[in-house]
Scaffold this motif. Structure first.
Motif, PDB file in Angstrom:
ATOM      1  N   UNK A  23      44.698  35.836  18.092  1.00 23.61           N
ATOM      2  CA  UNK A  23      45.544  36.865  17.493  1.00 23.61           C
ATOM      3  C   UNK A  23      46.924  36.905  18.145  1.00 23.61           C
ATOM      4  N   UNK A  24      47.913  37.256  17.314  1.00 19.11           N
ATOM      5  CA  UNK A  24      49.267  37.458  17.834  1.00 19.11           C
ATOM      6  C   UNK A  24      49.636  38.939  17.838  1.00 19.11           C
ATOM      7  N   UNK A  25      48.654  39.806  17.590  1.00 18.72           N
ATOM      8  CA  UNK A  25      48.886  41.248  17.624  1.00 18.72           C
ATOM      9  C   UNK A  25      48.496  41.786  18.994  1.00 18.72           C
ATOM     10  N   UNK A  56      39.768  28.356  10.707  1.00 20.41           N
ATOM     11  CA  UNK A  56      40.268  28.257   9.331  1.00 20.41           C
ATOM     12  C   UNK A  56      40.941  29.527   8.818  1.00 20.41           C
ATOM     13  N   UNK A  57      40.602  30.695   9.342  1.00 21.33           N
ATOM     14  CA  UNK A  57      41.213  31.941   8.877  1.00 21.33           C
ATOM     15  C   UNK A  57      42.426  32.372   9.692  1.00 21.33           C
ATOM     16  N   UNK A  58      42.910  31.513  10.562  1.00 17.69           N
ATOM     17  CA  UNK A  58      44.019  31.878  11.457  1.00 17.69           C
ATOM     18  C   UNK A  58      45.308  32.120  10.676  1.00 17.69           C
ATOM     19  N   UNK A  59      46.084  33.102  11.112  1.00 18.99           N
ATOM     20  CA  UNK A  59      47.357  33.420  10.457  1.00 18.99           C
ATOM     21  C   UNK A  59      48.438  32.403  10.801  1.00 18.99           C
ATOM     22  N   UNK A  60      48.318  31.754  11.970  1.00 20.25           N
ATOM     23  CA  UNK A  60      49.280  30.733  12.362  1.00 20.25           C
ATOM     24  C   UNK A  60      48.666  29.356  12.094  1.00 20.25           C
TER      25      UNK A  60
END
Length: 176
Positions: A71-73, A109-113
């Motif tokens: 995560x990047x949050x 596979x579900x990564x935002x980046x």
């Protein structure tokens, strides 16, 4: 006479360089002491490691203090921790560079980046944005993502990968 003049010019330039280097080191060591005091006073040593180098002072946050895996949050429980860092940084005039790093494991596979490189940059900018929102002037801030390309340890073990997933807030030496 020509060689004597060259020698004198070279020697005087060398002395001038040594004096300016020494003055810069003294100026930074003063910053280092101030930063160490601020770091301790605000309790930041509980969440991060402080390293003093020749050109910068590094505040290192290892995984998973600030972010969940992939995560990047920023984690909400990281806000008070980062606020302590903001209080210390607000008292300094130095430039601040936020650096993001990851391990070499591919993102799911579900990564935002799309890549670890993008994840590291997104994390660095998330911390930069937090610093800015909480009062650090924009002109003092910069961010960069290094992805998996500057590991501290080998990525062959879980401990090594954990050490490589980090955020560094670097307080850069003042130039003048």
């Amino acid at each position: 006479i020509f060689f004597l003049l060259l020698y004198v010019a070279s020697a005087s330039r060398s002395v001038a360089v040594q004096v300016s280097v020494q003055a810069a080191q003294e100026r930074f060591s003063g910053d280092a002491q101030t930063i160490q005091n601020l770091f301790s006073r605000h309790g930041a040593q509980k969440i991060a490691r402080l390293e003093i180098g020749e050109n910068k002072i590094r505040i290192m946050f290892l995984a998973p203090v600030l972010f969940d895996s992939g995560s990047a949050y920023l984690k909400s429980d990281a806000f008070p921790l980062l606020q302590e860092i903001v209080l210390a940084l607000a008292e300094l005039p130095n430039q601040i560079q936020v650096e993001g790093y990851t391990d070499n494991r591919p993102l799911g596979p579900g990564a935002k980046q799309a890549s670890n490189w993008e994840l590291s940059a997104a994390r660095a900018f998330a911390v930069l944005r937090f610093l800015e929102i909480n009062g650090i002037p924009q002109q003092r801030l910069s961010a960069i993502g290094y992805g998996e390309f500057r590991p501290l340890q080998t990525n062959d073990t879980p401990e090594g990968r954990a050490a490589n997933r980090r955020i560094e807030i670097n307080i850069l030496r003042r130039e003048n």
